[in-house]
Design an enzyme around this catalytic site. Structure first.
Site, PDB file in Angstrom:
ATOM      1  N   HIS A   1       0.828  -1.218   0.000  1.00 50.72           N
ATOM      2  CA  HIS A   1       0.000   0.000   0.000  1.00 50.72           C
ATOM      3  C   HIS A   1       0.858   1.262   0.000  1.00 50.72           C
ATOM      4  O   HIS A   1       0.501   2.268   0.609  1.00 50.72           O
ATOM      5  CB  HIS A   1      -0.935   0.024   1.210  1.00 50.72           C
ATOM      6  CG  HIS A   1      -1.936  -1.098   1.233  1.00 50.72           C
ATOM      7  ND1 HIS A   1      -3.190  -0.986   0.691  1.00 50.72           N
ATOM      8  CD2 HIS A   1      -1.862  -2.367   1.722  1.00 50.72           C
ATOM      9  CE1 HIS A   1      -3.843  -2.119   0.853  1.00 50.72           C
ATOM     10  NE2 HIS A   1      -3.060  -2.985   1.466  1.00 50.72           N
TER      11      HIS A   1
ATOM     12  N   ASN B   1     -10.267  -2.824   2.557  1.00 51.51           N
ATOM     13  CA  ASN B   1      -9.962  -2.824   1.122  1.00 51.51           C
ATOM     14  C   ASN B   1     -11.235  -2.562   0.327  1.00 51.51           C
ATOM     15  O   ASN B   1     -12.331  -2.540   0.896  1.00 51.51           O
ATOM     16  CB  ASN B   1      -9.395  -4.188   0.698  1.00 51.51           C
ATOM     17  CG  ASN B   1      -7.910  -4.337   1.023  1.00 51.51           C
ATOM     18  OD1 ASN B   1      -7.215  -3.358   1.283  1.00 51.51           O
ATOM     19  ND2 ASN B   1      -7.434  -5.557   1.011  1.00 51.51           N
TER      20      ASN B   1
ATOM     21  N   TYR C   1       0.957  -4.168  12.243  1.00 53.89           N
ATOM     22  CA  TYR C   1       0.934  -2.743  11.884  1.00 53.89           C
ATOM     23  C   TYR C   1       1.751  -1.867  12.829  1.00 53.89           C
ATOM     24  O   TYR C   1       2.436  -0.943  12.401  1.00 53.89           O
ATOM     25  CB  TYR C   1      -0.514  -2.255  11.768  1.00 53.89           C
ATOM     26  CG  TYR C   1      -1.216  -2.831  10.554  1.00 53.89           C
ATOM     27  CD1 TYR C   1      -1.418  -4.200  10.420  1.00 53.89           C
ATOM     28  CD2 TYR C   1      -1.663  -2.028   9.526  1.00 53.89           C
ATOM     29  CE1 TYR C   1      -2.042  -4.739   9.310  1.00 53.89           C
ATOM     30  CE2 TYR C   1      -2.293  -2.559   8.404  1.00 53.89           C
ATOM     31  CZ  TYR C   1      -2.482  -3.918   8.307  1.00 53.89           C
ATOM     32  OH  TYR C   1      -3.090  -4.442   7.207  1.00 53.89           O
TER      33      TYR C   1
END
Ligand code: HDE
Length: 705
Positions: A87, A160, A374
Site C-alpha cells: 500500500h 480494502n 501494523y
C-alpha cells in the site's frame, strides 16, 4: 543581525497528556519562530541569502562553516522515510462520519450513540503492489483505510475495496506479497500481478481463488475512489453497554454508485495521467463535490454464524447481502484535502489494533496476525515509538499514561511520577492517571467453544471450501463483467512464461466454472486441463446481484460526478459550447473544455475561447463522455490529427456517449464511430447518455475471451 520583534513568549508545553491540538502547536509550520515570515534556519536564525553558498572569494572554495548550507542539505538528504511495504502508493483526505441513528442497542462505541453527531476522519486510499511513485490505475486491490478520531480514542477500520482476502492465515502474507511485488531477481514488473511468481503462488493456494475472481474483475480498475465500495473484510464484534456481543461486517457504499474503467482505458490513463485518481480526489474536494459513502453493517448473532454455510471467521468468504442485508447507519464525507502530503498522507499510521470500547475483534486468524503487524511496521517506517504524537496520528481526546521518553519525544511530562501504582500524592505531588474498570476497554469474553485451549498449527475444516464462493461471484456478474474477467485472466496468464503455472491456474478455474476455464483456455490457445483436486466439492449457490457492478443495485446512471470532455476548435459555435456546458453542469457533471491548443481557438465570430486542456494531453480516457462541437472545416483538419482521431475512437471503444454537431462528421467517420444509442446530437438525449456506458457496443469494438 536585527532583533526579532513581536515574538510571542514561549508556550508552556509541559503536560503529561498529548492531544492533536497541543501537538500541532509544537510543530513549526509557517515560521512560528519568526512571525514576520522571514526565512530562518531550524534554530530560528534568519537567513540573509538563500541563493549562494559561503565561499572564500567569488570564485573560491566553499567554506565548511556555512551552517546554513549544511543544515539545509543535511535535512534534504534525509527527507524520505521507508515506504510502506504494501500500500505504498496512496492518496488521502480529511472528512467526517455522521451517524444517522443511535446504535446504542448493539454497540456502546461513543461515535455510534448520538444521531447527527460528527466524528472527524482521515481516509487513505491506496494500491497494494506498486511503489510510492507508481501509477494510480494498475489492476490492483485498493486499500480503504479510515481513521476515526473518536472522543474515546482512535478507531482504525483498515479495509480494502474487496470484501475478501487472498489468504486465510497471516503466516502466508509475506509469501503472498513477495510473489506479487516485482520479481526478486529481475526487479520488475512494477505494480502488476501479471507475472510468473504471483500466479505460481496463487495456483498453489486454492484458498486465494475467490479473491482472484474479484481481482480479475472490474473491481480492481475503479474509475475513482469515489465510485468504489470499501469493506472491513473480517468479521468484527459490536459490544453494547450490557456486554452483549453482535457480530458485524463493515461496508462503505459510494453515494455516486459503483463505476469502473475498462482495462484498455486503465492502461491508457496510466500514460495520460499517472496521478489520475489522486487528482480526481483533489478536484472533487476542490470543487465542492465531496466524495461520500454510507457506512453499512451486516450484523448477526452466534446462531446465524453456526447455521451459515461458511465460517464467519474465514476472511476468504462473504455473507451475501441477500442473506443478511446491509443496514446503513451513517455517512462519511471527505471535504478537506491534506495541507501537506508527507506530514499527513505519508506519515499516517493505521493499525487494525486501534479499537474503541464497543467494537472488538474476532478470532479470524488473518485479523489476529494483522494486530501484530501494523504497530511493528510503523516503528520501521516512522522510526520512533512516539509516532502516535505526529499530529495526523494523535488522538483528539486526552492521552495520559506513564509511557515515557523514546526517540523524538515531543511531550514534557511534569513531576516525578512515571510509574503506577504510586503514592506520591501523599506528598502533594502530581501522580498521574489511573486505570478505569468501568469505562476502560474490556475485551469481550469469548465463548468457550471457540477454543479448547490446545496449541495447534492447524486450519479449521470449516475453512476448506475454496471454490463455491468463487463460483458465486463469477456467476453473479453481468455478462459484460464476466467477459472482462475472463479476458483479464487471459491477459495475465499470457504474461506468465512457465506453462505449468498457467495449467495449474486453469485446473483451479475448472472448479470455479467450467465455461470460464474453457474461455481462458481458448484465449490462451491451450488445452483445458482436468479440475484440480478440491478439498470440498464446490456447490452452486444462489446468485447475489449485489456483487455485480453493471445493472447491479449500486449502479447509478447519472451525470453526477462524471466529466464530459467538450472538444472545440477554430470555427466552433460559442452558443453550442455554452449550451452543452450548462446542461452538463445542471446535471451535476463537470464540463472540461478541450481544444487542440490550450490557449484556445478562434470561434465563429472571431472570439477566442481558452481551453481547460490541450487535446493531446487530455485524451478521452480522462473523461466519461465527449461532446464534439466542431465546424466542418475543423473536423476535416482534425481527421488528419492522430490525437483527435484517437480521442473519438477511444471514446467509442470505451463505450462512452458521444454527442456531436453535424459538423463533426468527418472526424467521427475517420474514427470509425457507428451510430448507436450512445451516439447522439447535443440535446437532452446526450446528457442522459453521458451518465452511462453502452455495453451492447462492446462486442463490436473488442474481442473478449
Ligand atoms: Fe495490511 N498491511 N496486512 N491488509 N493493509 C499494511 O501497514 C498486513 C491486510 C491494508 O493506507 C502495512 O502501515 C498483514 C488485509 C491497508 O496506510 C503492514 C496482513 C487488509 C493498508 C500490513 C495484512 C489489509 C495496509 C504496510 C495479513 C484488508 C494501508 C504499511 C495478516 C482488510 C494502510 C502499514 C494505509 C497496510 C500488514 C492483510 C489492508 C505491513 C501482515 C486483509 C488498507 O503492516
Amino acid at each position: 543581525m536585527a532583533t526579532k520583534k513581536g515574538t510571542p513568549p514561549p508556550k508552556d508545553y509541559s503536560s503529561d497528556r498529548g492531544n492533536a491540538d497541543e501537538l500541532h502547536q509544537h510543530v513549526p509550520t509557517r515560521g512560528p519562530h519568526d512571525p514576520e515570515g522571514h526565512l530562518t534556519t531550524n534554530q530560528g536564525i534568519r537567513v540573509s541569502d538563500n541563493q549562494n553558498q559561503l565561499k572564500s572569494g567569488p570564485r573560491g572554495a566553499v567554506l565548511l562553516e556555512d551552517f546554513v548550507l549544511r543544515e539545509k542539505i543535511f535535512h534534504f538528504d534525509h527527507e524520505r522515510i521507508p515506504e510502506r511495504i504494501v500500500h505504498a502508493r496512496g492518496s488521502a483526505a480529511h472528512g467526517y462520519f455522521e451517524l444517522y441513528k443511535s446504535q446504542a442497542a448493539i454497540t456502546k462505541a461513543d461515535l455510534f450513540q448520538r444521531a447527527g453527531e460528527r466524528t472527524p476522519v482521515f481516509v487513505r486510499f491506496s494500491t497494494v503492489a506498486g511503489g510510492a511513485g507508481s501509477v494510480d490505475t494498475p489492476r490492483d486491490v485498493r486499500g480503504f483505510a479510515v481513521k476515526f478520531y473518536t472522543k474515546e480514542g482512535n478507531w482504525d477500520l483498515v479495509g480494502n475495496n474487496i470484501p475478501v482476502f487472498f489468504i486465510q492465515d497471516a503466516i502466508k502474507f509475506p509469501d503472498l506479497i513477495h510473489s506479487v511485488k516485482m520479481e526478486a531477481d529481475k526487479g520488475y514488473p512494477q505494480a502488476a500481478s501479471a507475472h510468473d511468481t504471483f500466479w505460481d503462488f496463487i495456483s498453489l493456494m486454492p484458498e486465494s481463488t475467490h479473491m482472484v475472481m474479484w481481482a480479475m474483475s472490474d473491481r480492481t480498475i475503479p474509475r475513482s475512489f469515489a465510485t468504489m465500495e470499501g469493506f472491513g473484510v473480517h468479521t468484527f464484534r459490536f459490544v453494547n453497554a450490557k456486554g452483549k456481543s453482535t457480530f458485524v461486517k463493515f461496508h462503505w457504499k459510494p453515494k455516486l454508485g459503483l463505476q469502473s474503467t475498462l482495462w484498455d482505458e486503465a492502461v491508457k490513463i496510466a500514460g495520460a495521467d499517472p496521478d489520475f485518481q489522486r487528482r480526481d480526489l483533489f478536484e472533487r474536494i476542490d470543487t465542492g463535490n465531496f466524495p461520500e459513502w454510507e457506512l453499512g453493517v451486516q450484523t448477526f448473532d452466534e446462531e446465524f454464524a453456526e447455521s451459515f454455510d461458511f465460517d464467519v471467521l474465514d476472511p476468504t468468504k462473504i455473507i451475501p447481502e441477500e442473506v443478511i442485508p446491509v443496514k446503513m447507519i451513517g455517512r462519511m464525507v471527505l471535504d478537506r484535502y491534506p495541507d501537506n502530503f508527507f506530514a499527513e498522507t505519508e506519515q499516517v499510521a493505521y493499525c487494525p489494533a486501534n479499537i474503541v470500547p464497543g467494537v472488538d475483534f474476532t478470532n479470524d486468524p488473518l485479523l489476529q496476525g494483522r494486530l501484530f503487524s501494523y504497530l511493528d511496521t510503523q516503528k520501521s517506517r516512522l522510526g520512533s515509538v512516539n509516532f502516535h504524537q505526529i499530529p495526523i496520528n494523535a488522538a483528539k481526546c486526552p492521552v495520559m499514561n506513564f509511557q515515557r521518553d523514546g526517540m523524538m519525544q515531543m511531550l514534557q511530562p511534569k513531576g516525578r511520577a512515571n510509574y503506577e501504582p504510586n503514592s506520591l500524592n501523599e506528598a502533594g505531588e502530581i501522580t498521574g492517571p489511573r486505570e478505569c474498570p468501568e469505562t476502560g476497554f474490556t475485551t469481550f469474553e469469548e465463548a468457550e467453544r471457540e477454543s479448547d485451549g490446545s496449541k495447534l498449527r492447524i486450519r479449521a475444516e470449516s475453512f476448506a471450501d475454496h471454490y463455491s464462493q468463487a463460483r458465486l461471484f463469477f456467476r453473479s456478474l453481468h455478462e459484460a463483467e464476466q467477459a472482462h474477467l475472463a479476458s483479464a485472466l487471459v491477459f495475465e496468464l499470457s504474461k506468465v512464461g512457465l506453462a505449468h503455472i498457467r495449467n495449474r491456474v486453469m485446473s483451479n478455474l475448472v472448479n470455479v466454472d467450467a465455461s470460464l476455464a474453457q474461455r481462458v483456455a481458448d484465449g490462451l490457445a491451450m488445452p483445458l486441463p482436468k479440475a484440480s483436486p478440491a478439498a470440498v466439492k464446490p456447490r452452486d449457490l444462489d446468485p447475489s446481484p449485489a456483487l455485480r457492478i453493471i445493472e447491479g443495485p449500486r449502479q447509478r446512471k447519472t451525470l453526477e460526478g462524471r466529466c464530459v470532455g467538450i472538444l472545440f476548435a477554430d470555427g466552433s459555435d460559442l452558443a453550442e459550447i455554452n449550451a452543452v456546458k450548462a446542461a452538463v453542469e445542471a446535471a451535476k457533471g463537470k464540463p472540461v473544455l478541450i481544444s487542440p491548443k490550450v490557449g484556445g481557438a478562434k470561434l465563429k465570430g472571431g472570439k477566442m475561447l481558452a481551453a481547460d486542456g490541450q487535446l493531446a494531453g487530455t485524451p478521452s480516457v480522462t473523461v466519461d463522455a465527449i461532446a464534439l462541437v466542431l465546424a466542418p472545416a475543423a473536423a476535416e483538419m482534425l481527421a488528419k490529427d492522430g490525437a483527435a482521431v484517437q480521442f473519438v475512437m477511444d471514446a467509442f471503444g470505451h463505450l462512452k456517449a458521444i454527442g456531436a454537431t453535424d459538423g463533426a462528421k468527418a472526424l467521427m467517420d475517420k474514427a470509425g464511430v457507428e451510430k448507436d444509442k450512445g451516439v447522439t446530437g447535443l440535446g437532452p438525449d446526450f446528457i442522459k447518455a453521458a451518465g452511462m456506458r453502452f455495453w451492447d457496443r462492446e462486442p463490436k469494438v473488442r474481442m473478449l475471451a
